[in-house]
Design an enzyme around this catalytic site. Structure first.
Site, PDB file in Angstrom:
ATOM      1  N   GLU A 108       0.820  -1.208   0.000  1.00  0.00           N
ATOM      2  CA  GLU A 108       0.000   0.000   0.000  1.00  0.00           C
ATOM      3  C   GLU A 108       0.857   1.262   0.000  1.00  0.00           C
ATOM      4  O   GLU A 108       1.963   1.267   0.520  1.00  0.00           O
ATOM      5  CB  GLU A 108      -0.825   0.071   1.293  1.00  0.00           C
ATOM      6  CG  GLU A 108      -1.641  -1.137   1.586  1.00  0.00           C
ATOM      7  CD  GLU A 108      -2.151  -1.151   3.029  1.00  0.00           C
ATOM      8  OE1 GLU A 108      -2.962  -2.016   3.324  1.00  0.00           O
ATOM      9  OE2 GLU A 108      -1.715  -0.311   3.839  1.00  0.00           O
ATOM     10  N   CYS A 121       3.057   8.363   1.729  1.00  0.00           N
ATOM     11  CA  CYS A 121       3.530   7.381   2.706  1.00  0.00           C
ATOM     12  C   CYS A 121       3.690   6.076   1.937  1.00  0.00           C
ATOM     13  O   CYS A 121       2.724   5.573   1.368  1.00  0.00           O
ATOM     14  CB  CYS A 121       2.479   7.261   3.807  1.00  0.00           C
ATOM     15  SG  CYS A 121       2.820   5.939   4.970  1.00  0.00           S
ATOM     16  N   CYS A 128       5.877  -7.201   7.340  1.00  0.00           N
ATOM     17  CA  CYS A 128       6.917  -6.693   8.235  1.00  0.00           C
ATOM     18  C   CYS A 128       7.278  -7.793   9.217  1.00  0.00           C
ATOM     19  O   CYS A 128       6.417  -8.564   9.640  1.00  0.00           O
ATOM     20  CB  CYS A 128       6.396  -5.467   8.997  1.00  0.00           C
ATOM     21  SG  CYS A 128       7.672  -4.661  10.016  1.00  0.00           S
ATOM     22  N   CYS A 132       5.085  -5.965  15.872  1.00  0.00           N
ATOM     23  CA  CYS A 132       4.480  -5.090  16.888  1.00  0.00           C
ATOM     24  C   CYS A 132       2.985  -5.430  16.988  1.00  0.00           C
ATOM     25  O   CYS A 132       2.289  -5.427  15.972  1.00  0.00           O
ATOM     26  CB  CYS A 132       4.683  -3.623  16.521  1.00  0.00           C
ATOM     27  SG  CYS A 132       6.423  -3.200  16.284  1.00  0.00           S
ATOM     28  N   CYS A 135       0.006  -3.305  15.333  1.00  0.00           N
ATOM     29  CA  CYS A 135       0.137  -2.899  13.934  1.00  0.00           C
ATOM     30  C   CYS A 135      -0.384  -4.002  13.017  1.00  0.00           C
ATOM     31  O   CYS A 135      -0.006  -5.170  13.167  1.00  0.00           O
ATOM     32  CB  CYS A 135       1.609  -2.609  13.642  1.00  0.00           C
ATOM     33  SG  CYS A 135       1.959  -2.351  11.907  1.00  0.00           S
ATOM     34  N   GLY A 183       6.263  -2.275   6.430  1.00  0.00           N
ATOM     35  CA  GLY A 183       7.660  -2.685   6.480  1.00  0.00           C
ATOM     36  C   GLY A 183       8.539  -1.870   7.396  1.00  0.00           C
ATOM     37  O   GLY A 183       8.173  -0.784   7.846  1.00  0.00           O
ATOM     38  N   GLU A 184       9.707  -2.413   7.677  1.00  0.00           N
ATOM     39  CA  GLU A 184      10.723  -1.745   8.486  1.00  0.00           C
ATOM     40  C   GLU A 184      11.830  -1.299   7.521  1.00  0.00           C
ATOM     41  O   GLU A 184      12.616  -2.132   7.050  1.00  0.00           O
ATOM     42  CB  GLU A 184      11.244  -2.717   9.556  1.00  0.00           C
ATOM     43  CG  GLU A 184      12.509  -2.271  10.267  1.00  0.00           C
ATOM     44  CD  GLU A 184      12.460  -0.845  10.814  1.00  0.00           C
ATOM     45  OE1 GLU A 184      11.464  -0.442  11.423  1.00  0.00           O
ATOM     46  OE2 GLU A 184      13.460  -0.118  10.609  1.00  0.00           O
ATOM     47  N   SER A 217      11.151   6.112   9.150  1.00  0.00           N
ATOM     48  CA  SER A 217      10.640   5.729  10.464  1.00  0.00           C
ATOM     49  C   SER A 217      11.094   4.312  10.791  1.00  0.00           C
ATOM     50  O   SER A 217      10.969   3.407   9.969  1.00  0.00           O
ATOM     51  CB  SER A 217       9.112   5.810  10.433  1.00  0.00           C
ATOM     52  OG  SER A 217       8.559   5.458  11.678  1.00  0.00           O
ATOM     53  N   SER A 240      10.087   4.862  16.426  1.00  0.00           N
ATOM     54  CA  SER A 240       8.813   4.410  17.001  1.00  0.00           C
ATOM     55  C   SER A 240       9.067   3.895  18.410  1.00  0.00           C
ATOM     56  O   SER A 240       9.376   2.730  18.603  1.00  0.00           O
ATOM     57  CB  SER A 240       8.218   3.311  16.120  1.00  0.00           C
ATOM     58  OG  SER A 240       7.914   3.856  14.861  1.00  0.00           O
ATOM     59  N   LEU A 241       8.945   4.791  19.373  1.00  0.00           N
ATOM     60  CA  LEU A 241       9.291   4.434  20.754  1.00  0.00           C
ATOM     61  C   LEU A 241       8.093   3.793  21.471  1.00  0.00           C
ATOM     62  O   LEU A 241       8.208   2.719  22.026  1.00  0.00           O
ATOM     63  CB  LEU A 241       9.776   5.679  21.505  1.00  0.00           C
ATOM     64  CG  LEU A 241      10.557   5.396  22.778  1.00  0.00           C
ATOM     65  CD1 LEU A 241      11.917   4.789  22.471  1.00  0.00           C
ATOM     66  CD2 LEU A 241      10.734   6.660  23.616  1.00  0.00           C
ATOM     67  N   HIS A 242       6.993   4.493  21.463  1.00  0.00           N
ATOM     68  CA  HIS A 242       5.694   4.023  21.996  1.00  0.00           C
ATOM     69  C   HIS A 242       5.624   3.846  23.510  1.00  0.00           C
ATOM     70  O   HIS A 242       4.529   3.707  24.047  1.00  0.00           O
ATOM     71  CB  HIS A 242       5.224   2.747  21.287  1.00  0.00           C
ATOM     72  CG  HIS A 242       5.069   2.905  19.798  1.00  0.00           C
ATOM     73  ND1 HIS A 242       4.405   3.975  19.241  1.00  0.00           N
ATOM     74  CD2 HIS A 242       5.519   2.170  18.759  1.00  0.00           C
ATOM     75  CE1 HIS A 242       4.437   3.872  17.921  1.00  0.00           C
ATOM     76  NE2 HIS A 242       5.127   2.792  17.605  1.00  0.00           N
ATOM     77  N   ASN A 316      -4.875   3.657  15.917  1.00  0.00           N
ATOM     78  CA  ASN A 316      -5.882   3.283  14.943  1.00  0.00           C
ATOM     79  C   ASN A 316      -6.114   1.787  15.156  1.00  0.00           C
ATOM     80  O   ASN A 316      -5.269   0.983  14.787  1.00  0.00           O
ATOM     81  CB  ASN A 316      -5.322   3.575  13.547  1.00  0.00           C
ATOM     82  CG  ASN A 316      -6.416   3.671  12.519  1.00  0.00           C
ATOM     83  OD1 ASN A 316      -7.565   3.303  12.767  1.00  0.00           O
ATOM     84  ND2 ASN A 316      -6.067   4.163  11.350  1.00  0.00           N
ATOM     85  N   CYS A 359      -1.495   1.277   9.086  1.00  0.00           N
ATOM     86  CA  CYS A 359      -0.553   0.462   8.368  1.00  0.00           C
ATOM     87  C   CYS A 359      -1.055  -0.961   8.096  1.00  0.00           C
ATOM     88  O   CYS A 359      -1.393  -1.699   9.015  1.00  0.00           O
ATOM     89  CB  CYS A 359       0.675   0.420   9.273  1.00  0.00           C
ATOM     90  SG  CYS A 359       2.080  -0.294   8.547  1.00  0.00           S
TER      91      CYS A 359
HETATM   92  N1  SAH Z   1       8.438  -0.051  10.742  1.00  0.00           N
HETATM   93  C1  SAH Z   1       8.537   1.378  10.819  1.00  0.00           C
HETATM   94  C2  SAH Z   1       7.670   2.146   9.854  1.00  0.00           C
HETATM   95  C3  SAH Z   1       6.244   1.710   9.615  1.00  0.00           C
HETATM   96  S1  SAH Z   1       4.929   2.115  10.693  1.00  0.00           S
HETATM   97  C4  SAH Z   1       8.277   1.836  12.233  1.00  0.00           C
HETATM   98  O1  SAH Z   1       7.833   1.029  13.030  1.00  0.00           O
HETATM   99  O2  SAH Z   1       8.559   2.973  12.556  1.00  0.00           O
HETATM  100  C5  SAH Z   1       4.812   3.850  10.868  1.00  0.00           C
HETATM  101  C6  SAH Z   1       4.306   4.247  12.258  1.00  0.00           C
HETATM  102  O3  SAH Z   1       2.942   3.858  12.468  1.00  0.00           O
HETATM  103  C7  SAH Z   1       5.098   3.572  13.368  1.00  0.00           C
HETATM  104  O4  SAH Z   1       5.383   4.512  14.366  1.00  0.00           O
HETATM  105  C8  SAH Z   1       4.139   2.523  13.870  1.00  0.00           C
HETATM  106  O5  SAH Z   1       4.432   2.115  15.174  1.00  0.00           O
HETATM  107  C9  SAH Z   1       2.802   3.236  13.731  1.00  0.00           C
HETATM  108  N2  SAH Z   1       1.630   2.357  13.754  1.00  0.00           N
HETATM  109  C10 SAH Z   1       1.516   1.094  13.302  1.00  0.00           C
HETATM  110  N3  SAH Z   1       0.278   0.615  13.523  1.00  0.00           N
HETATM  111  C11 SAH Z   1      -0.414   1.599  14.123  1.00  0.00           C
HETATM  112  C12 SAH Z   1      -1.752   1.712  14.622  1.00  0.00           C
HETATM  113  N4  SAH Z   1      -2.606   0.704  14.528  1.00  0.00           N
HETATM  114  N5  SAH Z   1      -2.129   2.890  15.174  1.00  0.00           N
HETATM  115  C13 SAH Z   1      -1.249   3.911  15.276  1.00  0.00           C
HETATM  116  N6  SAH Z   1       0.020   3.863  14.838  1.00  0.00           N
HETATM  117  C14 SAH Z   1       0.440   2.723  14.280  1.00  0.00           C
END
Ligand code: SAH
Length: 370
Positions: A108, A121, A128, A132, A135, A183-184, A217, A240-242, A316, A359
């Site tokens: 996508e 994007c 991936c 996580c 995601c 993807g990463e 990212s 992507s720390l979270h 999301n 994503c």
């Molecule tokens: N693999 C990379 C880039 C792809 S995701 C990364 O992890 O950074 C891009 C961003 O969207 C990342 O910060 C990821 O954690 C976030 N993301 C993925 N799924 C999500 C969701 N369901 N809601 C909000 N953010 C999400």
């Protein structure tokens, strides 16, 4: 590590994607043309059609010798991505495209038009391997790496759409690129870097988009961050720390078992020092999981005096997930605490929500239909 299902080495594709102009450096393009008996100056023409006019159909090139067109199509511009479906929302200002690759794999990209910029994007891998749990892409696992040609094809398609005025409000120029699709990116380093070079190289050899307008990212692959800072490019880094604590991050971003919060931030600090660019911390706010005042405090302490900006993303929810976005008051409290620590913070707009914007969600939806 064994129960972790992290995938670094992408499975080999069953059949290789055909090689494309965008897979080669400018020198390699010339060398290949020479081998094929095509004069070097014609490479400029080919590149101009592709990177300046976004035209990948030599049959329509009136300035190009008829007897070379088919060879150029086959050798330099094979079709790498085919549109399967587009879905729009936000009054047409957001459009998500689903692409089929030569081997049937789906990826996508999302095009977003704002008053002052047009952003795409894009995906760097099909699926991936980082797993996580919040995601959608992570849930499906890694199918394979994309080639530089396949990544660049998404970029060129977006630039073409913007230039043609496919989104409301007339033609624009594609101005920003975020590697935040499937993807990463740092796990597919070489192909991503080749596509970044295609972006930043001036026309006719590239799209001529400034490195400062490109964001990569990452989940925090430290060796990848270290490699990226040696490229001499001012690409923006997003981590992507979270969550600020290793205990929770071990489950939200499983690669944390390999590179801890402290190590990831140290690498990002070095990146900022080397490139002179502030980095972004991505933080998906998940209700009652990582949105507590105590975690905001911890994050504030951690990022104080660092060259970082926090981008909060309301979660999301993915289909079937037990998690959802934070309550508005908890989100506001989180923002306030960070601001009190003097940390620049934004809450990401929720573009594309109603079109499975998170994503990997559109690809998952189409897969389950077929
Ligand atoms: N693999 C990379 C880039 C792809 S995701 C990364 O992890 O950074 C891009 C961003 O969207 C990342 O910060 C990821 O954690 C976030 N993301 C993925 N799924 C999500 C969701 N369901 N809601 C909000 N953010 C999400």
């Amino acid at each position: 590590m064994s129960e972790l299902k992290l995938v670094f080495d992408a499975p080999k594709p069953r059949t290789k994607a055909p090689l494309h102009l965008a897979d080669f450096s400018a020198e390699e393009r010339k060398a290949k043309a020479k081998e094929l008996g095509i004069p070097a100056f014609r490479v400029n023409q080919i590149s101009t059609h592709y990177f300046t006019h976004y035209n990948d159909d030599p049959a329509t090139w009136s300035d190009f010798p008829k007897d070379l067109r088919e060879m150029v199509r086959k050798e330099f511009l094979p079709e790498l991505i085919t549109l399967v479906r587009s879905v729009s929302c936000d009054d047409g200002m957001t459009r998500k495209d689903l692409w089929r690759l030569h081997d049937g794999v789906l990826v996508e990209s999302v095009l977003m038009k704002y008053p002052e910029r047009t952003t795409v994007c894009i995906s760097s891998q099909a699926g991936c391997g980082m797993n996580c749990p919040f995601c959608a892409t992570g849930q499906a696992g890694l199918t394979r790496n994309l080639t530089a040609g396949e990544i660049t094809a998404q970029l060129v398609a977006a630039a073409r759409s913007a230039a043609q005025g496919d989104l409301p409000g007339g033609p624009t120029r594609l101005s920003n690129v975020v590697f935040m699709g499937m993807g990463e990116p740092l796990a597919n380093y070489n192909a991503v870097m080749r596509s970044v070079r295609n972006l930043v190289t001036a026309q006719p050899d590239g799209l001529g988009i400034g490195a400062r307008s490109i964001t990569i990212s990452t989940v925090g692959l430290v060796p990848g961050i270290e490699k990226l800072m040696e490229e001499g490019l001012q690409v923006r880094l997003a981590v992507s720390l979270h969550t600020p604590d290793d205990e929770l991050r071990d489950s939200l971003v499983p690669i944390n078992s390999r590179w801890k919060v402290r190590e990831v931030l140290a690498a990002a600090d070095k990146y900022a020092e080397k490139t002179g660019r502030r980095y972004s911390i991505e933080y998906a706010l998940i209700r009652d999981i990582n949105d507590q005042a105590s975690r905001a405090e911890l994050l504030g302490k951690l990022l104080k005096n660092r060259h970082a900006h926090v981008n909060l993303i309301p979660l999301n929810p993915t289909p079937g997930s037990k998690w959802t976005a934070s309550k508005p008051e908890d989100e506001r409290r989180f923002v306030k605490i960070l601001e009190d620590y003097g940390i620049p913070v934004t809450v990401r707009d929720t573009r594309g929500r109603e079109i499975d914007g998170a994503c990997g969600q559109l690809a998952a939806a189409v897969k389950s239909e077929s």
